[in-house]
Design a protein around this motif. Structure first.
Motif, PDB file in Angstrom:
ATOM      1  N   LEU A  98      47.547  41.199  32.513  1.00  9.24           N
ATOM      2  CA  LEU A  98      47.334  41.927  33.765  1.00  9.24           C
ATOM      3  C   LEU A  98      46.599  41.097  34.802  1.00  9.24           C
ATOM      4  CD1 LEU A  98      46.333  45.506  32.534  1.00  9.24           C
ATOM      5  CD2 LEU A  98      48.591  44.614  33.083  1.00  9.24           C
ATOM      6  N   VAL A  99      45.875  40.072  34.391  1.00 10.78           N
ATOM      7  CA  VAL A  99      45.132  39.252  35.356  1.00 10.78           C
ATOM      8  C   VAL A  99      45.813  37.916  35.600  1.00 10.78           C
ATOM      9  CG1 VAL A  99      42.931  40.343  34.842  1.00 10.78           C
ATOM     10  CG2 VAL A  99      43.645  38.370  33.500  1.00 10.78           C
ATOM     11  N   ALA A 100      47.029  37.747  35.048  1.00  9.73           N
ATOM     12  CA  ALA A 100      47.791  36.532  35.315  1.00  9.73           C
ATOM     13  C   ALA A 100      48.260  36.532  36.765  1.00  9.73           C
ATOM     14  CB  ALA A 100      48.986  36.432  34.372  1.00  9.73           C
ATOM     15  N   ALA A 101      48.478  35.350  37.304  1.00  8.13           N
ATOM     16  CA  ALA A 101      48.795  35.220  38.731  1.00  8.13           C
ATOM     17  C   ALA A 101      50.059  35.974  39.119  1.00  8.13           C
ATOM     18  CB  ALA A 101      48.933  33.743  39.084  1.00  8.13           C
ATOM     19  N   ASP A 102      51.111  35.886  38.296  1.00  4.04           N
ATOM     20  CA  ASP A 102      52.362  36.546  38.670  1.00  4.04           C
ATOM     21  C   ASP A 102      52.204  38.060  38.718  1.00  4.04           C
ATOM     22  OD1 ASP A 102      51.947  36.654  35.953  1.00  4.04           O
ATOM     23  OD2 ASP A 102      54.071  36.524  35.426  1.00  4.04           O
ATOM     24  N   PHE A 103      51.448  38.616  37.783  1.00  6.33           N
ATOM     25  CA  PHE A 103      51.254  40.065  37.784  1.00  6.33           C
ATOM     26  C   PHE A 103      50.412  40.499  38.979  1.00  6.33           C
ATOM     27  CE2 PHE A 103      49.058  43.998  36.830  1.00  6.33           C
ATOM     28  CZ  PHE A 103      50.055  44.789  36.288  1.00  6.33           C
ATOM     29  N   VAL A 104      49.314  39.808  39.235  1.00  2.80           N
ATOM     30  CA  VAL A 104      48.425  40.201  40.332  1.00  2.80           C
ATOM     31  C   VAL A 104      49.146  40.090  41.671  1.00  2.80           C
ATOM     32  CG1 VAL A 104      46.277  39.658  41.531  1.00  2.80           C
ATOM     33  CG2 VAL A 104      46.357  39.583  39.045  1.00  2.80           C
ATOM     34  N   PRO A 149      36.041  40.307  27.759  1.00  3.78           N
ATOM     35  CA  PRO A 149      35.230  39.521  28.709  1.00  3.78           C
ATOM     36  C   PRO A 149      36.052  38.559  29.555  1.00  3.78           C
ATOM     37  CG  PRO A 149      34.845  38.813  26.428  1.00  3.78           C
ATOM     38  CD  PRO A 149      35.629  40.073  26.362  1.00  3.78           C
ATOM     39  N   GLY A 150      37.048  37.898  28.945  1.00  4.36           N
ATOM     40  CA  GLY A 150      37.855  36.949  29.705  1.00  4.36           C
ATOM     41  C   GLY A 150      38.665  37.625  30.796  1.00  4.36           C
ATOM     42  N   ALA A 151      39.304  38.733  30.465  1.00  2.00           N
ATOM     43  CA  ALA A 151      40.116  39.447  31.443  1.00  2.00           C
ATOM     44  C   ALA A 151      39.240  40.039  32.548  1.00  2.00           C
ATOM     45  CB  ALA A 151      40.928  40.545  30.756  1.00  2.00           C
ATOM     46  N   ARG A 152      38.096  40.579  32.190  1.00  2.00           N
ATOM     47  CA  ARG A 152      37.200  41.133  33.202  1.00  2.00           C
ATOM     48  C   ARG A 152      36.726  40.039  34.166  1.00  2.00           C
ATOM     49  NH1 ARG A 152      35.106  46.062  33.138  1.00  2.00           N
ATOM     50  NH2 ARG A 152      35.503  47.439  31.362  1.00  2.00           N
ATOM     51  N   ARG A 153      36.430  38.892  33.616  1.00  2.76           N
ATOM     52  CA  ARG A 153      35.991  37.778  34.458  1.00  2.76           C
ATOM     53  C   ARG A 153      37.104  37.369  35.415  1.00  2.76           C
ATOM     54  NH1 ARG A 153      32.009  35.173  37.086  1.00  2.76           N
ATOM     55  NH2 ARG A 153      32.332  32.913  37.155  1.00  2.76           N
ATOM     56  N   SER A 154      38.323  37.269  34.919  1.00  2.00           N
ATOM     57  CA  SER A 154      39.442  36.880  35.778  1.00  2.00           C
ATOM     58  C   SER A 154      39.705  37.927  36.854  1.00  2.00           C
ATOM     59  CB  SER A 154      40.698  36.676  34.934  1.00  2.00           C
ATOM     60  OG  SER A 154      40.531  35.631  34.001  1.00  2.00           O
ATOM     61  N   ALA A 155      39.655  39.206  36.470  1.00  2.00           N
ATOM     62  CA  ALA A 155      39.884  40.270  37.454  1.00  2.00           C
ATOM     63  C   ALA A 155      38.814  40.246  38.539  1.00  2.00           C
ATOM     64  CB  ALA A 155      39.899  41.622  36.749  1.00  2.00           C
ATOM     65  N   SER A 156      37.563  40.033  38.142  1.00  2.00           N
ATOM     66  CA  SER A 156      36.493  39.989  39.143  1.00  2.00           C
ATOM     67  C   SER A 156      36.645  38.791  40.060  1.00  2.00           C
ATOM     68  CB  SER A 156      35.128  39.950  38.448  1.00  2.00           C
ATOM     69  OG  SER A 156      34.981  38.770  37.664  1.00  2.00           O
ATOM     70  N   ARG A 157      37.180  37.672  39.565  1.00  2.00           N
ATOM     71  CA  ARG A 157      37.410  36.501  40.410  1.00  2.00           C
ATOM     72  C   ARG A 157      38.467  36.802  41.471  1.00  2.00           C
ATOM     73  NH1 ARG A 157      34.027  33.249  41.582  1.00  2.00           N
ATOM     74  NH2 ARG A 157      32.916  35.214  41.380  1.00  2.00           N
ATOM     75  N   TRP A 158      39.498  37.551  41.076  1.00  2.00           N
ATOM     76  CA  TRP A 158      40.504  37.957  42.068  1.00  2.00           C
ATOM     77  C   TRP A 158      39.861  38.825  43.141  1.00  2.00           C
ATOM     78  CZ3 TRP A 158      45.062  35.819  42.629  1.00  2.00           C
ATOM     79  CH2 TRP A 158      45.732  35.265  41.538  1.00  2.00           C
ATOM     80  N   ALA A 192      41.968  45.101  48.213  1.00  2.00           N
ATOM     81  CA  ALA A 192      40.697  45.106  47.484  1.00  2.00           C
ATOM     82  C   ALA A 192      40.571  46.358  46.623  1.00  2.00           C
ATOM     83  CB  ALA A 192      39.531  45.016  48.464  1.00  2.00           C
ATOM     84  N   GLU A 193      41.010  47.496  47.132  1.00  2.00           N
ATOM     85  CA  GLU A 193      40.958  48.734  46.350  1.00  2.00           C
ATOM     86  C   GLU A 193      41.831  48.636  45.109  1.00  2.00           C
ATOM     87  OE1 GLU A 193      42.151  51.524  49.276  1.00  2.00           O
ATOM     88  OE2 GLU A 193      40.121  51.819  50.095  1.00  2.00           O
ATOM     89  N   LEU A 194      43.004  48.002  45.236  1.00  2.00           N
ATOM     90  CA  LEU A 194      43.868  47.807  44.073  1.00  2.00           C
ATOM     91  C   LEU A 194      43.208  46.884  43.053  1.00  2.00           C
ATOM     92  CD1 LEU A 194      47.379  47.425  45.769  1.00  2.00           C
ATOM     93  CD2 LEU A 194      46.591  49.329  44.363  1.00  2.00           C
ATOM     94  N   LEU A 195      42.535  45.841  43.543  1.00  2.00           N
ATOM     95  CA  LEU A 195      41.886  44.902  42.625  1.00  2.00           C
ATOM     96  C   LEU A 195      40.686  45.555  41.930  1.00  2.00           C
ATOM     97  CD1 LEU A 195      42.097  41.631  44.752  1.00  2.00           C
ATOM     98  CD2 LEU A 195      43.368  42.174  42.662  1.00  2.00           C
ATOM     99  N   VAL A 196      39.997  46.453  42.625  1.00  2.00           N
ATOM    100  CA  VAL A 196      38.912  47.191  41.968  1.00  2.00           C
ATOM    101  C   VAL A 196      39.483  48.053  40.855  1.00  2.00           C
ATOM    102  CG1 VAL A 196      37.181  49.003  42.276  1.00  2.00           C
ATOM    103  CG2 VAL A 196      37.388  47.174  43.960  1.00  2.00           C
ATOM    104  N   ARG A 197      40.623  48.669  41.128  1.00  2.00           N
ATOM    105  CA  ARG A 197      41.282  49.475  40.095  1.00  2.00           C
ATOM    106  C   ARG A 197      41.695  48.603  38.906  1.00  2.00           C
ATOM    107  NH1 ARG A 197      46.822  51.262  39.711  1.00  2.00           N
ATOM    108  NH2 ARG A 197      46.978  53.064  38.336  1.00  2.00           N
ATOM    109  N   LEU A 198      42.108  47.378  39.176  1.00  2.00           N
ATOM    110  CA  LEU A 198      42.437  46.453  38.092  1.00  2.00           C
ATOM    111  C   LEU A 198      41.188  46.151  37.267  1.00  2.00           C
ATOM    112  CD1 LEU A 198      44.602  44.579  36.813  1.00  2.00           C
ATOM    113  CD2 LEU A 198      43.848  42.804  38.401  1.00  2.00           C
ATOM    114  N   CYS A 199      40.062  45.906  37.943  1.00  2.00           N
ATOM    115  CA  CYS A 199      38.808  45.637  37.225  1.00  2.00           C
ATOM    116  C   CYS A 199      38.405  46.831  36.362  1.00  2.00           C
ATOM    117  CB  CYS A 199      37.692  45.318  38.218  1.00  2.00           C
ATOM    118  SG  CYS A 199      37.893  43.766  39.119  1.00  2.00           S
ATOM    119  N   GLU A 200      38.684  48.038  36.840  1.00  2.00           N
ATOM    120  CA  GLU A 200      38.318  49.246  36.098  1.00  2.00           C
ATOM    121  C   GLU A 200      39.138  49.407  34.826  1.00  2.00           C
ATOM    122  OE1 GLU A 200      37.094  52.096  39.925  1.00  2.00           O
ATOM    123  OE2 GLU A 200      39.134  52.125  39.094  1.00  2.00           O
TER     124      GLU A 200
END
Length: 570
Positions: free
Chosen positions: A389-395, A422-431, A409-417
């Motif tokens: 879900l945090v891969a570039a093509d999906f995002v 830990p790795g996926a959360r870190r990547s989502a927060s970087r986006w 930004a609202e969509l990316l917050v929903r992704l973080c939620e």
């Protein structure tokens, strides 16, 4: 199919000692560095680093040696084991076990797909084994696929294993053909399955004979859905006697499980309109119906995502809701985990819908943890899916339809939620950080006809959602700083706090709005909220405010929570 990876470091203290595991870590470089340090410090005479990859089909780790350094391991005499008991199948009955049927489905997958049948049908229909025998090399190639790895595992010669399986298959085929010629398989179109089951309860070959009768009934149906309808018809007419009913349901469970294990068959049974995500959600609903119903009742979003069952799937669900077919329910749960840990997109046409269906399945499987899957197994599967879900093509596909940077930004917050691990959360927060710190984000909010108050409210709501995402402290601070900076610019340009304080609206209404801004409810925290706090404090100290509060005794209790949230309480 590859899953999570880690690295293990082994060491031998002396030349005669065996290998001992030192540590298991996720970093390849750290594993190699530790191995070199063990040799350099003379804490080991030899070291070995292996890469361990989880096989999501078997849920077992596959080991690959990356490097071996130091003193060579003393040679050990290789023992050639000439024991027939080491072979997987030693009697015709062994070909009917669940492990053997899974193996048959893999080594004969092309032939079975062309015939539109399952291993269950092949093992119980004389006409099919005759077709397979006449097909030429298909059976021979299947035997070789089994014999070669078994030879490597047991030390037996390949040709001897091939001859063993050829004899075993000949015996199984002869048994099946004799049963067919002797008309030992009942015709379930003429005799009720309940009567057949009662008659077979005491027979030592009862499972084989009833399975043959069921396979003959399935042969008369067209397509996978038709075969599944036949199975459900038999399940609905199963006898009430405990022993006879158990016999019928065990046979049906085997046949139904093999059909639902096939992708093409699963799509036909559950509904061709369902994508992979819909199919997996339907399987979850089948496997744990009680938990799915409870979660759907408490969360409308889950109810909207989990599809309604139709056709024969509804009938299967009714039986599973009664507690029947628990082995099948466990297999369906495992099937969902394997798909989650696989590379296929669940909803290729809708990235947002994929997040919805994953969230729904996560809630249901978490509620059902301990029934068929442990909580750790479910968390591992969703953590692995979160990496996709945090891969570039999906995002890029996910936020591609966003009309403006704020919506992105609202969509990316929903992704973080909705991601875990830990790795996926870190990547989502970087986006998310990259989105809100970009110049286009600030420009889009400053260069718009939308009112300053509405923009500040949107930033405050976004900041509140980020606070609930559980991001790393550094990432959350970066997002908060970016939102505060934009909010400061918007408030300063419109002099929002000053305008509210001097407006002609009722005093308590102005005070309430300023307090909400100061508390971060209508304005992001930072300089803008500080200016609102200053104006609110000025109003609170005014004589007019004291008079207004004295005239309205109910106002102060309503304002007190806002005053405390804004940090103005005495």
């Amino acid at each position: 199919m590859a899953g999570p990876v880690h690295y293990e470091v082994f060491a031998r203290r002396t030349a005669a000692a065996g290998w001992t595991l030192q540590t298991a870590i996720e970093s390849r470089d750290q594993a190699l560095q530790l191995a070199d340090e063990l040799l350099a410090d003379k804490r080991a005479v030899s070291v070995r680093v292996t890469k361990e990859t989880l096989d999501v089909q078997t849920m077992e780790f596959q080991s690959l040696t990356l490097v071996t350094k130091g003193a060579p391991e003393p040679p050990r005499p290789k023992s050639v084991r000439d024991d027939r008991s080491l072979m997987v199948c030693t009697a015709p009955a062994d070909l009917y076990t669940s492990h053997a049927r899974d193996l048959i489905s893999r080594v004969l997958d092309d032939w079975l797909a062309r015939q539109g049948v399952t291993p269950f049908e092949l093992l119980h229909r004389p006409d099919l084994v005759e077709q397979l025998d006449a097909s030429g090399l298909a059976l021979q190639h299947a035997i070789q696929k089994v014999a070669v790895p078994e030879s490597q595992a047991t030390g037996q010669p390949v040709h001897e294993i091939i001859r063993h399986y050829q004899r075993l298959i000949e015996q199984a085929v002869d048994r099946l053909l004799r049963a067919g010629r002797g008309q030992r398989f009942a015709d379930l179109s003429a005799v009720p399955v309940a009567d057949v089951a009662r008659r077979l309860v005491g027979d030592p070959e009862r499972a084989f004979l009833l399975s043959g009768a069921v396979a003959q009934a399935m042969a008369r149906a067209r397509g996978w859905r038709g075969k599944f309808e036949v199975l459900m018809d038999l399940a609905d007419t199963a006898p009430e006697d405990a022993d006879a009913a158990a016999l019928v349901h065990v046979v049906i469970e085997q046949a139904a499980g093999e059909i639902l294990a096939l992708r093409s068959a699963r799509a036909e049974v559950l509904g061709p309109e369902l994508d992979l995500g819909g199919q997996m959600a339907a399987l979850v609903r089948l496997a744990v119906p009680a938990e799915a119903a409870v979660v759907a009742r408490t969360d409308a979003r889950v109810a909207a995502v989990v599809p309604d069952l139709e056709g024969p799937a509804v009938r299967l669900g009714q039986h599973m809701a009664k507690g029947q077919y628990r082995v099948l329910a466990s297999a369906l749960s495992r099937r969902v985990l394997r798909e989650l840990m696989g590379p296929r997109r669940l909803r290729p046409a809708s990235p947002s819908g994929e997040i919805d269906v994953l969230r729904a399945m996560a809630m249901i499987l978490t509620a059902a943890a301990g029934k068929f899957l442990t909580l750790e197994e479910a968390q591992l599967a969703f953590a692995e899916r979160s990496k996709a879900l945090v891969a570039a093509d999906f995002v890029e596909a996910y936020v591609g339809a966003a009309p403006n940077p704020l919506a992105e930004a609202e969509l990316l917050v929903r992704l973080c939620e909705n991601v875990t691990g830990p790795g996926a959360r870190r990547s989502a927060s970087r986006w998310l950080v990259a989105c809100v710190t970009a110049l286009r984000f600030e420009r889009s909010l400053r260069d718009t006809d939308l009112g300053a108050g509405a923009r500040l409210m949107s930033l405050a709501e976004l900041q509140a959602r980020v606070r609930g995402c559980g991001l790393a402290e550094k990432d959350q601070a970066e997002v908060f700083d970016a939102l505060s900076r934009v909010g400061d610019a918007i408030e300063a340009e419109g002099r929002v706090s000053t305008q509210i304080a001097r407006a002609s609206a009722p005093l308590l209404q102005r005070l309430t709005l300023l307090l909400r801004m100061a508390a971060g409810q209508a304005c992001p925290s930072g300089p803008a909220a500080d200016r609102a706090r200053t104006e609110a404090l000025r109003l609170l100290r005014g004589s007019q405010t004291r008079q207004a509060l004295a005239c309205d005794p109910e106002a102060l209790p309503k304002l007190r929570p806002l005053i405390q949230a804004a940090g103005l309480a005495a």
